[in-house]
Write an enzyme that holds these catalytic residues in place. Structure first.
Site, PDB file in Angstrom:
ATOM      1  N   ASP A  65     -22.036  -3.273 -14.950  1.00  0.00           N
ATOM      2  CA  ASP A  65     -21.101  -2.475 -14.143  1.00  0.00           C
ATOM      3  C   ASP A  65     -21.710  -2.175 -12.777  1.00  0.00           C
ATOM      4  OD1 ASP A  65     -22.954  -0.902 -15.516  1.00  0.00           O
ATOM      5  OD2 ASP A  65     -21.569   0.742 -15.919  1.00  0.00           O
ATOM      6  N   TYR A  87     -17.639 -15.990 -25.954  1.00  0.00           N
ATOM      7  CA  TYR A  87     -16.750 -17.148 -25.816  1.00  0.00           C
ATOM      8  C   TYR A  87     -16.716 -17.986 -27.096  1.00  0.00           C
ATOM      9  CZ  TYR A  87     -15.511 -17.105 -20.845  1.00  0.00           C
ATOM     10  OH  TYR A  87     -14.968 -16.814 -19.628  1.00  0.00           O
ATOM     11  N   LYS A 139     -25.873  -5.463 -20.436  1.00  0.00           N
ATOM     12  CA  LYS A 139     -25.273  -4.154 -20.715  1.00  0.00           C
ATOM     13  C   LYS A 139     -26.075  -3.526 -21.852  1.00  0.00           C
ATOM     14  CE  LYS A 139     -22.055  -0.983 -20.219  1.00  0.00           C
ATOM     15  NZ  LYS A 139     -22.004  -0.100 -19.035  1.00  0.00           N
ATOM     16  N   ASP A 191     -18.875 -15.104 -15.915  1.00  0.00           N
ATOM     17  CA  ASP A 191     -17.510 -15.509 -15.564  1.00  0.00           C
ATOM     18  C   ASP A 191     -16.911 -14.499 -14.596  1.00  0.00           C
ATOM     19  OD1 ASP A 191     -15.001 -16.905 -15.765  1.00  0.00           O
ATOM     20  OD2 ASP A 191     -14.313 -15.300 -17.100  1.00  0.00           O
ATOM     21  N   ASP A 193     -16.430 -14.801 -10.126  1.00  0.00           N
ATOM     22  CA  ASP A 193     -15.155 -14.681  -9.404  1.00  0.00           C
ATOM     23  C   ASP A 193     -15.257 -13.593  -8.339  1.00  0.00           C
ATOM     24  OD1 ASP A 193     -13.877 -16.596 -11.033  1.00  0.00           O
ATOM     25  OD2 ASP A 193     -12.011 -15.442 -11.053  1.00  0.00           O
TER      26      ASP A 193
END
Ligand code: IPM
Ligand code: MG
Length: 353
Positions: free
Chosen positions: A220, A138, A188, A244, A248
Protein backbone atom coordinates in the site's frame (compact mmCIF):
# COMPACT_ATOMS: atom_id res chain seq x y z
CA UNK A 1 16.15 -17.16 -34.38
CA UNK A 2 12.74 -18.74 -34.15
CA UNK A 3 9.92 -16.43 -33.14
CA UNK A 4 6.31 -17.43 -32.51
CA UNK A 5 4.05 -14.49 -33.30
CA UNK A 6 0.75 -14.34 -31.44
CA UNK A 7 -1.19 -11.21 -32.41
CA UNK A 8 -4.19 -12.05 -30.20
CA UNK A 9 -7.27 -9.84 -29.93
CA UNK A 10 -8.41 -6.24 -30.24
CA UNK A 11 -5.54 -3.96 -31.18
CA UNK A 12 -3.14 -6.93 -30.94
CA UNK A 13 -2.88 -7.64 -34.68
CA UNK A 14 -2.32 -3.94 -35.56
CA UNK A 15 0.47 -3.32 -33.08
CA UNK A 16 2.14 -6.69 -33.67
CA UNK A 17 2.33 -6.14 -37.40
CA UNK A 18 4.32 -2.95 -36.81
CA UNK A 19 6.68 -4.80 -34.47
CA UNK A 20 7.10 -7.56 -37.08
CA UNK A 21 8.07 -4.93 -39.67
CA UNK A 22 10.75 -3.69 -37.29
CA UNK A 23 12.17 -7.20 -36.83
CA UNK A 24 12.05 -7.89 -40.56
CA UNK A 25 13.97 -4.72 -41.31
CA UNK A 26 16.86 -6.06 -39.22
CA UNK A 27 17.42 -8.95 -41.62
CA UNK A 28 19.40 -6.55 -43.78
CA UNK A 29 21.93 -6.54 -40.89
CA UNK A 30 22.39 -10.27 -41.28
CA UNK A 31 19.96 -11.30 -38.58
CA UNK A 32 17.69 -14.09 -39.62
CA UNK A 33 14.28 -14.52 -38.07
CA UNK A 34 11.97 -17.41 -38.69
CA UNK A 35 8.54 -16.10 -37.75
CA UNK A 36 5.38 -18.14 -37.56
CA UNK A 37 1.97 -16.88 -36.49
CA UNK A 38 -0.57 -18.71 -34.32
CA UNK A 39 -3.82 -18.11 -32.46
CA UNK A 40 -4.05 -17.22 -28.79
CA UNK A 41 -6.86 -15.76 -26.71
CA UNK A 42 -10.29 -14.78 -27.97
CA UNK A 43 -9.45 -15.32 -31.64
CA UNK A 44 -8.42 -18.88 -30.73
CA UNK A 45 -11.65 -19.39 -28.78
CA UNK A 46 -13.62 -18.25 -31.83
CA UNK A 47 -11.72 -20.55 -34.18
CA UNK A 48 -11.23 -23.65 -32.02
CA UNK A 49 -13.10 -23.20 -28.72
CA UNK A 50 -9.76 -23.26 -26.88
CA UNK A 51 -7.84 -20.07 -25.92
CA UNK A 52 -4.54 -21.98 -26.17
CA UNK A 53 -4.93 -24.51 -29.00
CA UNK A 54 -2.60 -27.47 -29.44
CA UNK A 55 -0.96 -25.98 -32.57
CA UNK A 56 -0.07 -22.86 -30.61
CA UNK A 57 1.23 -24.93 -27.70
CA UNK A 58 3.54 -26.78 -30.08
CA UNK A 59 4.75 -23.63 -31.81
CA UNK A 60 5.61 -21.75 -28.60
CA UNK A 61 7.35 -24.80 -27.15
CA UNK A 62 9.66 -24.93 -30.18
CA UNK A 63 10.27 -21.18 -30.47
CA UNK A 64 13.21 -19.30 -28.94
CA UNK A 65 11.03 -16.28 -28.31
CA UNK A 66 7.38 -15.33 -28.50
CA UNK A 67 5.97 -11.99 -29.57
CA UNK A 68 2.49 -11.36 -28.23
CA UNK A 69 0.01 -8.54 -28.81
CA UNK A 70 -2.81 -8.71 -26.28
CA UNK A 71 -5.73 -10.96 -25.44
CA UNK A 72 -9.24 -10.45 -24.16
CA UNK A 73 -12.63 -8.97 -24.90
CA UNK A 74 -15.85 -8.49 -22.94
CA UNK A 75 -17.74 -10.89 -25.24
CA UNK A 76 -15.89 -13.75 -23.51
CA UNK A 77 -16.69 -12.72 -19.91
CA UNK A 78 -19.57 -15.18 -19.63
CA UNK A 79 -17.57 -18.23 -20.74
CA UNK A 80 -16.32 -20.75 -18.17
CA UNK A 81 -13.02 -19.45 -16.78
CA UNK A 82 -10.86 -22.09 -18.50
CA UNK A 83 -12.23 -21.05 -21.88
CA UNK A 84 -11.55 -17.34 -21.53
CA UNK A 85 -8.82 -15.56 -23.51
CA UNK A 86 -6.78 -14.67 -20.38
CA UNK A 87 -6.43 -18.38 -19.63
CA UNK A 88 -4.42 -18.75 -22.85
CA UNK A 89 -1.91 -16.18 -21.63
CA UNK A 90 -1.73 -17.61 -18.12
CA UNK A 91 -1.20 -21.13 -19.53
CA UNK A 92 1.69 -20.02 -21.75
CA UNK A 93 3.38 -18.32 -18.80
CA UNK A 94 2.95 -21.39 -16.62
CA UNK A 95 3.70 -24.05 -19.27
CA UNK A 96 6.92 -22.38 -20.35
CA UNK A 97 7.96 -21.53 -16.80
CA UNK A 98 8.23 -17.82 -17.62
CA UNK A 99 8.57 -16.78 -14.01
CA UNK A 100 10.52 -13.54 -14.32
CA UNK A 101 8.51 -10.65 -15.73
CA UNK A 102 10.55 -7.51 -16.39
CA UNK A 103 8.61 -4.28 -16.83
CA UNK A 104 10.84 -1.27 -17.41
CA UNK A 105 9.17 2.03 -16.55
CA UNK A 106 11.15 4.61 -18.47
CA UNK A 107 10.08 8.15 -19.13
CA UNK A 108 11.19 9.43 -22.51
CA UNK A 109 12.03 13.07 -21.89
CA UNK A 110 9.87 14.16 -24.86
CA UNK A 111 6.81 12.78 -23.04
CA UNK A 112 7.37 14.60 -19.76
CA UNK A 113 4.20 16.62 -20.34
CA UNK A 114 2.07 13.66 -21.44
CA UNK A 115 1.85 12.31 -17.88
CA UNK A 116 -0.71 13.56 -15.40
CA UNK A 117 2.13 13.95 -12.89
CA UNK A 118 4.28 17.07 -12.54
CA UNK A 119 7.42 17.10 -14.73
CA UNK A 120 9.76 17.51 -11.74
CA UNK A 121 8.35 14.33 -10.16
CA UNK A 122 8.99 12.14 -13.19
CA UNK A 123 11.75 13.65 -15.33
CA UNK A 124 14.65 11.23 -15.71
CA UNK A 125 12.56 8.33 -14.39
CA UNK A 126 13.99 4.85 -15.03
CA UNK A 127 12.58 2.04 -12.87
CA UNK A 128 12.47 -1.69 -13.46
CA UNK A 129 9.60 -3.64 -11.95
CA UNK A 130 10.33 -7.36 -11.65
CA UNK A 131 7.11 -9.27 -11.19
CA UNK A 132 7.03 -12.96 -10.27
CA UNK A 133 4.76 -14.42 -12.93
CA UNK A 134 3.97 -18.09 -12.36
CA UNK A 135 2.91 -18.28 -8.73
CA UNK A 136 0.87 -16.42 -6.11
CA UNK A 137 -2.90 -16.05 -6.00
CA UNK A 138 -3.03 -16.27 -9.83
CA UNK A 139 -2.37 -20.01 -9.72
CA UNK A 140 -2.93 -20.97 -6.06
CA UNK A 141 -5.28 -23.83 -5.18
CA UNK A 142 -7.92 -24.19 -3.86
CA UNK A 143 -9.92 -21.65 -5.76
CA UNK A 144 -13.54 -21.37 -6.75
CA UNK A 145 -17.04 -20.23 -5.94
CA UNK A 146 -19.14 -22.59 -3.84
CA UNK A 147 -22.22 -22.74 -1.65
CA UNK A 148 -21.44 -22.65 2.03
CA UNK A 149 -23.95 -22.28 4.89
CA UNK A 150 -26.59 -21.19 2.42
CA UNK A 151 -24.60 -18.50 0.73
CA UNK A 152 -22.08 -18.29 -2.11
CA UNK A 153 -18.46 -18.05 -1.18
CA UNK A 154 -15.64 -16.99 -3.51
CA UNK A 155 -12.11 -17.99 -2.60
CA UNK A 156 -8.55 -18.00 -3.90
CA UNK A 157 -5.25 -18.96 -2.36
CA UNK A 158 -2.24 -16.70 -2.09
CA UNK A 159 0.69 -19.09 -1.95
CA UNK A 160 4.44 -19.03 -2.54
CA UNK A 161 6.84 -21.92 -2.24
CA UNK A 162 10.24 -20.83 -1.01
CA UNK A 163 11.94 -22.08 -4.18
CA UNK A 164 9.79 -19.69 -6.21
CA UNK A 165 10.87 -16.77 -4.05
CA UNK A 166 14.55 -17.75 -4.12
CA UNK A 167 14.69 -17.84 -7.91
CA UNK A 168 12.94 -14.51 -8.52
CA UNK A 169 15.02 -12.88 -5.76
CA UNK A 170 18.23 -14.05 -7.46
CA UNK A 171 17.07 -12.65 -10.79
CA UNK A 172 16.25 -9.33 -9.09
CA UNK A 173 19.58 -9.02 -7.29
CA UNK A 174 21.52 -9.92 -10.42
CA UNK A 175 19.70 -7.33 -12.48
CA UNK A 176 20.02 -4.71 -9.70
CA UNK A 177 23.77 -5.29 -9.84
CA UNK A 178 23.83 -4.18 -13.45
CA UNK A 179 21.87 -1.01 -12.62
CA UNK A 180 22.06 1.31 -9.59
CA UNK A 181 22.42 -1.55 -7.08
CA UNK A 182 19.23 -0.59 -5.27
CA UNK A 183 16.51 -3.19 -4.83
CA UNK A 184 13.15 -2.64 -3.13
CA UNK A 185 11.12 -5.74 -2.32
CA UNK A 186 7.39 -5.10 -2.03
CA UNK A 187 5.10 -7.27 0.11
CA UNK A 188 2.29 -7.15 2.66
CA UNK A 189 4.07 -8.83 5.54
CA UNK A 190 2.19 -6.91 8.23
CA UNK A 191 -0.91 -8.96 7.37
CA UNK A 192 -0.01 -11.99 5.22
CA UNK A 193 2.03 -15.08 6.10
CA UNK A 194 2.75 -15.57 2.43
CA UNK A 195 4.43 -12.16 2.43
CA UNK A 196 6.31 -12.95 5.65
CA UNK A 197 7.95 -15.88 3.89
CA UNK A 198 8.64 -13.68 0.85
CA UNK A 199 10.44 -11.14 3.03
CA UNK A 200 12.38 -13.76 5.00
CA UNK A 201 13.65 -15.40 1.81
CA UNK A 202 14.59 -12.12 0.14
CA UNK A 203 16.60 -11.14 3.24
CA UNK A 204 18.38 -14.50 3.10
CA UNK A 205 19.23 -14.14 -0.59
CA UNK A 206 20.51 -10.60 0.05
CA UNK A 207 23.47 -12.05 1.97
CA UNK A 208 24.88 -13.23 -1.36
CA UNK A 209 24.65 -9.72 -2.79
CA UNK A 210 26.22 -7.41 -0.19
CA UNK A 211 26.90 -4.85 -2.92
CA UNK A 212 23.16 -4.33 -3.53
CA UNK A 213 21.25 -2.08 -1.15
CA UNK A 214 18.02 -3.89 -0.20
CA UNK A 215 14.91 -2.20 1.18
CA UNK A 216 11.40 -3.46 1.88
CA UNK A 217 8.10 -1.71 1.41
CA UNK A 218 4.51 -2.67 2.11
CA UNK A 219 2.46 -2.70 -1.06
CA UNK A 220 0.00 0.00 0.00
CA UNK A 221 2.86 2.34 0.82
CA UNK A 222 4.61 1.39 -2.44
CA UNK A 223 1.49 2.38 -4.38
CA UNK A 224 1.63 5.78 -2.68
CA UNK A 225 5.39 6.26 -3.02
CA UNK A 226 5.21 5.51 -6.75
CA UNK A 227 3.21 8.68 -7.35
CA UNK A 228 4.72 10.72 -4.51
CA UNK A 229 8.39 10.20 -5.34
CA UNK A 230 8.90 7.53 -8.00
CA UNK A 231 12.56 8.40 -8.53
CA UNK A 232 13.45 6.88 -5.15
CA UNK A 233 13.16 3.47 -6.86
CA UNK A 234 15.61 1.66 -9.09
CA UNK A 235 14.57 -2.02 -9.15
CA UNK A 236 11.37 -3.25 -7.52
CA UNK A 237 10.74 -6.97 -7.01
CA UNK A 238 7.33 -8.27 -6.02
CA UNK A 239 4.80 -11.07 -6.34
CA UNK A 240 2.44 -11.75 -9.19
CA UNK A 241 -0.63 -9.79 -8.11
CA UNK A 242 1.12 -6.83 -6.49
CA UNK A 243 3.29 -6.58 -9.60
CA UNK A 244 0.26 -6.61 -11.88
CA UNK A 245 -1.29 -3.70 -10.02
CA UNK A 246 1.84 -1.63 -9.42
CA UNK A 247 3.00 -1.90 -13.03
CA UNK A 248 -0.25 -0.47 -14.37
CA UNK A 249 0.04 2.35 -11.87
CA UNK A 250 3.68 2.96 -12.78
CA UNK A 251 2.93 3.07 -16.50
CA UNK A 252 1.11 6.35 -15.99
CA UNK A 253 4.37 7.91 -14.85
CA UNK A 254 5.57 7.52 -18.43
CA UNK A 255 2.59 9.24 -20.02
CA UNK A 256 0.76 6.24 -21.42
CA UNK A 257 0.34 2.55 -20.83
CA UNK A 258 0.97 2.36 -24.59
CA UNK A 259 4.68 2.94 -23.91
CA UNK A 260 5.49 -0.01 -21.64
CA UNK A 261 7.08 -3.21 -22.99
CA UNK A 262 7.72 -6.37 -21.02
CA UNK A 263 9.75 -9.54 -21.05
CA UNK A 264 8.72 -12.77 -19.34
CA UNK A 265 11.71 -15.05 -19.00
CA UNK A 266 12.43 -18.61 -17.94
CA UNK A 267 15.77 -19.64 -16.46
CA UNK A 268 17.36 -20.14 -19.90
CA UNK A 269 16.43 -16.75 -21.38
CA UNK A 270 13.62 -18.08 -23.51
CA UNK A 271 11.10 -15.28 -23.40
CA UNK A 272 7.63 -14.03 -24.12
CA UNK A 273 7.59 -10.38 -25.13
CA UNK A 274 4.47 -8.27 -24.96
CA UNK A 275 3.25 -4.77 -24.19
CA UNK A 276 1.82 -4.52 -20.68
CA UNK A 277 -1.43 -3.03 -21.94
CA UNK A 278 -4.54 -4.94 -22.90
CA UNK A 279 -6.44 -5.52 -26.14
CA UNK A 280 -8.31 -2.17 -26.01
CA UNK A 281 -11.32 -3.36 -28.05
CA UNK A 282 -12.78 0.17 -28.07
CA UNK A 283 -10.03 1.42 -30.39
CA UNK A 284 -9.34 -1.81 -32.31
CA UNK A 285 -9.27 -1.65 -36.10
CA UNK A 286 -9.06 2.16 -36.17
CA UNK A 287 -5.33 2.48 -36.78
CA UNK A 288 -4.94 4.71 -33.71
CA UNK A 289 -3.34 2.33 -31.18
CA UNK A 290 0.20 3.08 -30.01
CA UNK A 291 2.55 0.34 -31.32
CA UNK A 292 5.57 1.62 -29.37
CA UNK A 293 5.18 -0.70 -26.36
CA UNK A 294 5.19 -3.69 -28.73
CA UNK A 295 8.07 -2.33 -30.77
CA UNK A 296 10.01 -1.74 -27.54
CA UNK A 297 9.17 -5.33 -26.58
CA UNK A 298 11.08 -6.51 -29.68
CA UNK A 299 14.07 -4.54 -28.38
CA UNK A 300 13.80 -6.47 -25.12
CA UNK A 301 13.60 -9.72 -27.12
CA UNK A 302 16.82 -8.89 -28.96
CA UNK A 303 18.51 -8.01 -25.68
CA UNK A 304 17.39 -10.84 -23.40
CA UNK A 305 16.83 -13.83 -25.69
CA UNK A 306 19.06 -13.17 -28.68
CA UNK A 307 21.89 -11.25 -27.04
CA UNK A 308 21.77 -8.55 -29.70
CA UNK A 309 22.30 -5.50 -27.52
CA UNK A 310 23.30 -3.27 -30.39
CA UNK A 311 20.11 -3.94 -32.36
CA UNK A 312 18.05 -3.47 -29.19
CA UNK A 313 19.59 -0.06 -28.57
CA UNK A 314 18.99 0.90 -32.19
CA UNK A 315 15.28 0.23 -31.83
CA UNK A 316 15.13 2.20 -28.58
CA UNK A 317 17.02 5.08 -30.15
CA UNK A 318 14.67 5.03 -33.09
CA UNK A 319 11.74 5.47 -30.68
CA UNK A 320 13.54 8.42 -29.08
CA UNK A 321 14.18 10.01 -32.46
CA UNK A 322 10.58 9.65 -33.58
CA UNK A 323 9.38 11.26 -30.35
CA UNK A 324 11.92 14.05 -30.80
CA UNK A 325 10.48 14.60 -34.28
CA UNK A 326 7.17 15.25 -32.47
CA UNK A 327 5.29 12.29 -33.96
CA UNK A 328 2.67 10.97 -31.55
CA UNK A 329 -0.18 8.50 -31.52
CA UNK A 330 -3.34 9.90 -29.95
CA UNK A 331 -2.70 8.50 -26.44
CA UNK A 332 0.48 10.56 -26.05
CA UNK A 333 -0.42 13.50 -28.28
CA UNK A 334 -0.10 17.04 -26.88
CA UNK A 335 -0.94 20.37 -28.48
CA UNK A 336 1.62 21.28 -31.13
CA UNK A 337 2.59 17.66 -31.82
CA UNK A 338 1.96 15.72 -35.04
CA UNK A 339 -0.71 13.09 -34.49
CA UNK A 340 -0.24 9.95 -36.59
CA UNK A 341 -1.75 6.47 -36.76
CA UNK A 342 -0.45 3.03 -35.87
CA UNK A 343 0.96 2.20 -39.32
CA UNK A 344 2.47 5.66 -39.73
CA UNK A 345 4.20 5.26 -36.38
CA UNK A 346 5.65 2.00 -37.71
CA UNK A 347 6.81 3.86 -40.86
CA UNK A 348 8.49 6.55 -38.74
CA UNK A 349 10.30 3.99 -36.60
CA UNK A 350 11.58 2.13 -39.69
CA UNK A 351 12.80 5.34 -41.26
CA UNK A 352 14.86 6.17 -38.16
CA UNK A 353 16.24 2.68 -37.54
C1 IPM B 1 -0.91 -8.30 -17.45
C2 IPM B 1 -2.38 -8.53 -17.64
C3 IPM B 1 -2.71 -9.99 -17.38
C4 IPM B 1 -2.36 -10.30 -15.94
C5 IPM B 1 -4.17 -10.40 -17.69
C6 IPM B 1 -4.54 -10.08 -19.11
C7 IPM B 1 -4.41 -11.85 -17.39
O1 IPM B 1 -3.12 -7.67 -16.83
O2 IPM B 1 -0.11 -8.96 -18.14
O3 IPM B 1 -0.55 -7.47 -16.60
O4 IPM B 1 -3.17 -10.07 -15.02
O5 IPM B 1 -1.25 -10.78 -15.70
MG1 MG C 1 -1.97 -6.26 -15.79
Amino acid sequence: MKIAVLPGDGIGPEIVSQAVRVLESLTSDGMKFEMETALLGGCAVDATGNPFPEATRKLVAEADAILLGAVGGSQYDKLPRDQRPEQGLLSIRKDLNLFANLRPVVLYSELVNASTLKPEVISGLDILIIRELTGDIYFGEPRGIKLHDGQRLGFNTMIYREAEIYRIAHVAFQIARKRDRKLCSVDKMNVLECSQLWRDVVIEVAKEYPDVELSHMLVDNAAMQLVLNPKQFDVIVTGNMFGDILSDEASMLTGSIGMLPSASLDDKSKGLYEPIHGSAPDIAGKNIANPLATILSTAMMLRYTFNQEEAAVRIENSVKKVLAQNYRTSDICQPGMKEIGTTEMGDAILKNL
